[in-house]
Write a protein that holds these residues in place. Structure first.
Motif, PDB file in Angstrom:
ATOM      1  N   GLU A 260       0.860  -1.186   0.000  1.00 35.37           N
ATOM      2  CA  GLU A 260       0.000   0.000   0.000  1.00 35.37           C
ATOM      3  C   GLU A 260       0.889   1.226   0.000  1.00 35.37           C
ATOM      4  OE1 GLU A 260      -2.204   0.219   3.683  1.00 35.37           O
ATOM      5  OE2 GLU A 260      -0.392   0.476   4.886  1.00 35.37           O
ATOM      6  N   LEU A 261       0.284   2.418  -0.143  1.00 31.06           N
ATOM      7  CA  LEU A 261       1.052   3.636   0.067  1.00 31.06           C
ATOM      8  C   LEU A 261       1.364   3.707   1.555  1.00 31.06           C
ATOM      9  CD1 LEU A 261       2.166   6.264  -1.211  1.00 31.06           C
ATOM     10  CD2 LEU A 261       0.021   7.376  -0.517  1.00 31.06           C
ATOM     11  N   PRO A 262       2.641   3.647   1.944  1.00 33.92           N
ATOM     12  CA  PRO A 262       2.961   3.474   3.368  1.00 33.92           C
ATOM     13  C   PRO A 262       2.930   4.750   4.198  1.00 33.92           C
ATOM     14  CG  PRO A 262       4.980   3.432   2.082  1.00 33.92           C
ATOM     15  CD  PRO A 262       3.846   3.549   1.091  1.00 33.92           C
ATOM     16  N   TYR A 263       2.559   5.879   3.591  1.00 37.22           N
ATOM     17  CA  TYR A 263       2.554   7.117   4.367  1.00 37.22           C
ATOM     18  C   TYR A 263       1.235   7.874   4.199  1.00 37.22           C
ATOM     19  CZ  TYR A 263       3.744   9.488  -0.087  1.00 37.22           C
ATOM     20  OH  TYR A 263       3.745   9.955  -1.378  1.00 37.22           O
ATOM     21  N   LEU A 264       1.010   8.789   5.145  1.00 32.77           N
ATOM     22  CA  LEU A 264      -0.106   9.731   5.084  1.00 32.77           C
ATOM     23  C   LEU A 264       0.479  11.123   5.331  1.00 32.77           C
ATOM     24  CD1 LEU A 264      -3.142  10.288   4.879  1.00 32.77           C
ATOM     25  CD2 LEU A 264      -3.338   9.796   7.325  1.00 32.77           C
ATOM     26  N   PHE A 265       0.215  12.033   4.412  1.00 34.66           N
ATOM     27  CA  PHE A 265       0.784  13.377   4.387  1.00 34.66           C
ATOM     28  C   PHE A 265      -0.298  14.357   4.830  1.00 34.66           C
ATOM     29  CE2 PHE A 265       3.350  16.310   1.286  1.00 34.66           C
ATOM     30  CZ  PHE A 265       4.199  16.683   2.296  1.00 34.66           C
ATOM     31  N   LYS A 266       0.022  15.299   5.730  1.00 34.51           N
ATOM     32  CA  LYS A 266      -1.011  16.177   6.272  1.00 34.51           C
ATOM     33  C   LYS A 266      -0.508  17.612   6.441  1.00 34.51           C
ATOM     34  CE  LYS A 266      -3.089  12.633   9.336  1.00 34.51           C
ATOM     35  NZ  LYS A 266      -3.477  12.388  10.757  1.00 34.51           N
ATOM     36  N   VAL A 267      -1.464  18.540   6.454  1.00 38.01           N
ATOM     37  CA  VAL A 267      -1.251  19.890   6.974  1.00 38.01           C
ATOM     38  C   VAL A 267      -2.128  20.008   8.213  1.00 38.01           C
ATOM     39  CG1 VAL A 267      -1.410  22.365   6.549  1.00 38.01           C
ATOM     40  CG2 VAL A 267      -0.901  20.810   4.648  1.00 38.01           C
ATOM     41  N   LEU A 268      -1.559  20.502   9.331  1.00 37.04           N
ATOM     42  CA  LEU A 268      -2.305  20.637  10.583  1.00 37.04           C
ATOM     43  C   LEU A 268      -2.358  22.089  11.037  1.00 37.04           C
ATOM     44  CD1 LEU A 268      -1.762  17.507  10.699  1.00 37.04           C
ATOM     45  CD2 LEU A 268      -1.499  17.786  13.163  1.00 37.04           C
ATOM     46  N   ASP A 269      -3.494  22.456  11.616  1.00 30.77           N
ATOM     47  CA  ASP A 269      -3.635  23.754  12.283  1.00 30.77           C
ATOM     48  C   ASP A 269      -4.151  23.482  13.690  1.00 30.77           C
ATOM     49  OD1 ASP A 269      -3.927  26.381  13.047  1.00 30.77           O
ATOM     50  OD2 ASP A 269      -5.718  26.751  11.840  1.00 30.77           O
ATOM     51  N   VAL A 270      -3.254  23.538  14.655  1.00 35.78           N
ATOM     52  CA  VAL A 270      -3.573  23.192  16.041  1.00 35.78           C
ATOM     53  C   VAL A 270      -3.901  24.472  16.808  1.00 35.78           C
ATOM     54  CG1 VAL A 270      -2.753  22.068  18.146  1.00 35.78           C
ATOM     55  CG2 VAL A 270      -2.009  21.215  15.907  1.00 35.78           C
ATOM     56  N   LYS A 271      -5.178  24.699  17.056  1.00 34.32           N
ATOM     57  CA  LYS A 271      -5.606  25.857  17.843  1.00 34.32           C
ATOM     58  C   LYS A 271      -5.714  25.485  19.317  1.00 34.32           C
ATOM     59  CE  LYS A 271      -9.291  29.294  18.337  1.00 34.32           C
ATOM     60  NZ  LYS A 271     -10.637  29.710  17.892  1.00 34.32           N
ATOM     61  N   GLN A 272      -6.292  24.296  19.586  1.00 40.13           N
ATOM     62  CA  GLN A 272      -6.403  23.781  20.948  1.00 40.13           C
ATOM     63  C   GLN A 272      -5.544  22.527  21.048  1.00 40.13           C
ATOM     64  OE1 GLN A 272     -10.535  23.253  22.150  1.00 40.13           O
ATOM     65  NE2 GLN A 272     -11.160  24.804  20.683  1.00 40.13           N
ATOM     66  N   MET A 273      -4.918  22.323  22.191  1.00 43.59           N
ATOM     67  CA  MET A 273      -3.963  21.226  22.316  1.00 43.59           C
ATOM     68  C   MET A 273      -4.605  19.862  22.112  1.00 43.59           C
ATOM     69  SD  MET A 273      -3.172  21.346  26.405  1.00 43.59           S
ATOM     70  CE  MET A 273      -2.840  23.101  26.376  1.00 43.59           C
ATOM     71  N   LEU A 274      -3.808  18.947  21.561  1.00 47.78           N
ATOM     72  CA  LEU A 274      -4.251  17.581  21.297  1.00 47.78           C
ATOM     73  C   LEU A 274      -3.993  16.693  22.498  1.00 47.78           C
ATOM     74  CD1 LEU A 274      -4.089  18.886  18.458  1.00 47.78           C
ATOM     75  CD2 LEU A 274      -3.441  16.648  17.585  1.00 47.78           C
ATOM     76  N   SER A 275      -4.509  15.474  22.431  1.00 46.51           N
ATOM     77  CA  SER A 275      -4.419  14.541  23.557  1.00 46.51           C
ATOM     78  C   SER A 275      -2.986  14.096  23.835  1.00 46.51           C
ATOM     79  CB  SER A 275      -5.280  13.306  23.280  1.00 46.51           C
ATOM     80  OG  SER A 275      -4.869  12.668  22.088  1.00 46.51           O
ATOM     81  N   ILE A 276      -2.732  13.753  25.106  1.00 47.64           N
ATOM     82  CA  ILE A 276      -1.500  13.059  25.488  1.00 47.64           C
ATOM     83  C   ILE A 276      -1.566  11.688  24.839  1.00 47.64           C
ATOM     84  CG2 ILE A 276      -0.142  12.172  27.415  1.00 47.64           C
ATOM     85  CD1 ILE A 276      -0.447  15.250  27.392  1.00 47.64           C
ATOM     86  N   GLN A 277      -0.533  11.306  24.073  1.00 48.07           N
ATOM     87  CA  GLN A 277      -0.643  10.058  23.320  1.00 48.07           C
ATOM     88  C   GLN A 277       0.699   9.380  23.099  1.00 48.07           C
ATOM     89  OE1 GLN A 277      -1.209  11.206  18.792  1.00 48.07           O
ATOM     90  NE2 GLN A 277      -2.548  12.481  20.063  1.00 48.07           N
ATOM     91  N   VAL A 278       0.582   8.086  22.780  1.00 45.19           N
ATOM     92  CA  VAL A 278       1.730   7.235  22.452  1.00 45.19           C
ATOM     93  C   VAL A 278       1.303   6.344  21.290  1.00 45.19           C
ATOM     94  CG1 VAL A 278       3.049   5.217  23.261  1.00 45.19           C
ATOM     95  CG2 VAL A 278       2.861   7.226  24.714  1.00 45.19           C
TER      96      VAL A 278
END
Length: 408
Positions: free
Chosen positions: A86-104
């Motif tokens: 498969e296509l092994p990657y996902l390419f994104k543009v992000l605009d983070v206004k409010q913080m995202l979750s604590i994650q692993v």
């Protein structure tokens, strides 16, 4: 044999309207109006089945996911198809206004185990409490488009001791930390009852809000982000245990053009800013706070690396005139930034399926295809192309390192 023009195809991504996104940056990038002020959090470019991009051509539009399914070797190249299927990657543009979750994110091996176990239990893929949506790992790299703030890995032992000494609410943890270490400390606060969390942190939250209002702290201070989080929370809401992570993790500031890589097991959270993000084609996220989504503390603990981390900020390496590559220690993806001006062109041959997006200025490909800011293009394996610009232009390119270019 494909014509060269058939190997360079306009690409249209998909917007994700998550609540934490801003209302202006991505609409501005894409040149679309947003009078309703909807949150535009992410712009996906890839073949993830939940939101695949569209290939735009005179012969009609087609989902990139479908095109790869029907013609995998032509679209991916032989080596990439054999290695990933498969296509092994996902390419994104992000605009983070409010913080995202604590994650692993899990390793590939652990993702396979977790996915298979949840499948055996019969948990639907779209169930809110499902942890593993696929059998893949999710390493990721991000390049800042603005000043960008994030949490990345645990602070050093010395920094944690200093923190526990200086924050009155945390004094009680200092002897335990000195004796048992960071994993035991983190497990203690993450498994603490909600009533105890709220009682312990109530004064800390009030103080953080006051200090931010007074202007006596800045984003380099954990309290600034505590106050920022509570600017968006309803009155009387339980105090989120993710606050412990804001204090225990490194707070990292990136300037535009700087990058950071986040591998399996590194706890992290995006705080604020705009970036380009590239990751393995996965949606496996184990969350530990600062979110209304499913939190699974035992699973988070199982996959977290409990070691001090010195954040490695990447400035990239110049490989060709105008091109800066940000090295990533995974075979799934690579990313580069191409900066052109009048008189400087960029010539390449795609060794895998490449996706390019213009983030500033405009570009001309092979004197035939004009790309404006926010527009993207897919380069199929074997495509030979030259990019020109009449003024300052910035392009980000995603690719698979070492991909095959033996496709005609």
């Amino acid at each position: 044999m494909q014509q060269q023009s058939d190997k360079i195809i306009r690409l249209q991504g998909k917007v994700q309207h998550y609540a934490w996104g801003g209302a202006e940056f991505i609409p501005g990038l894409l040149g679309i109006s947003n009078e309703q002020k909807k949150p535009f959090a992410e712009y996906w470019m890839g073949a993830h089945p939940s939101a695949p991009s569209e290939l735009i051509s005179s012969k009609g539009n087609q989902s990139l996911y479908e095109a790869i399914s029907y013609h995998p070797v032509t679209m991916l190249g032989e080596k990439v198809y054999q290695a990933f299927g498969e296509l092994p990657y996902l390419f994104k543009v992000l605009d983070v206004k409010q913080m995202l979750s604590i994650q692993v994110h899990p390793t590939k091996e652990e993702a396979e185990k977790g996915y298979d176990a949840e499948e055996a239990e019969g948990i639907p893929l779209n169930a809110p409490h499902r942890n593993y949506k696929d059998r893949n790992h999710k390493p990721e790299v991000m390049v800042a488009l603005s000043e960008f703030w994030l949490l990345h890995g645990f602070k050093s032992k010395a920094a944690l001791e200093k923190l526990l000494s200086e924050v009155p609410e945390f004094n009680v943890f200092l002897p335990y930390f000195k004796k048992a270490g960071v994993k035991a400390l983190y497990q203690l606060v993450m498994e603490m009852g909600q009533a105890e969390v709220s009682a312990l942190l109530a004064t800390l939250v009030k103080r953080a809000i006051r200090l931010k209002q007074e202007g006596t702290i800045d984003p380099s201070h954990p309290a600034w982000w505590v106050a920022e989080w509570y600017a968006y929370q309803p009155e009387g809401a339980d105090i989120d245990r993710g606050i412990f992570s804001i204090y225990f993790f490194n707070i990292v500031r990136l300037s535009p053009g700087q990058a950071i890589f986040q591998g399996a097991g590194i706890p992290h959270a995006y705080l604020q800013g705009q970036n380009i993000e590239l990751m393995a084609n996965s949606d496996n996220v184990l969350r530990g706070g600062l979110t209304s989504k499913h939190i699974d503390v035992p699973e988070l603990m199982k996959h977290t690396i409990f070691e001090e981390v010195v954040p490695e900020i990447l400035n990239g390496k110049t490989v060709l005139p105008g091109e800066t590559v940000y090295p990533c220690p995974v075979p799934d993806f690579g990313i580069s930034k191409i900066e052109l001006n009048s008189g400087l062109s960029y010539t390449s041959r795609a060794a895998s399926l490449e996706i390019c997006i213009v983030t500033d200025g405009g570009a001309l490909i092979d004197n035939s295809l004009v790309l404006k800011r926010g527009e993207a293009v897919a380069m199929l394996p074997g495509a030979e192309y030259t990019i020109y610009a009449s003024g300052p232009c910035t392009i980000f390119k995603a690719f698979v390192p070492g991909g095959s270019s033996d496709v005609e």
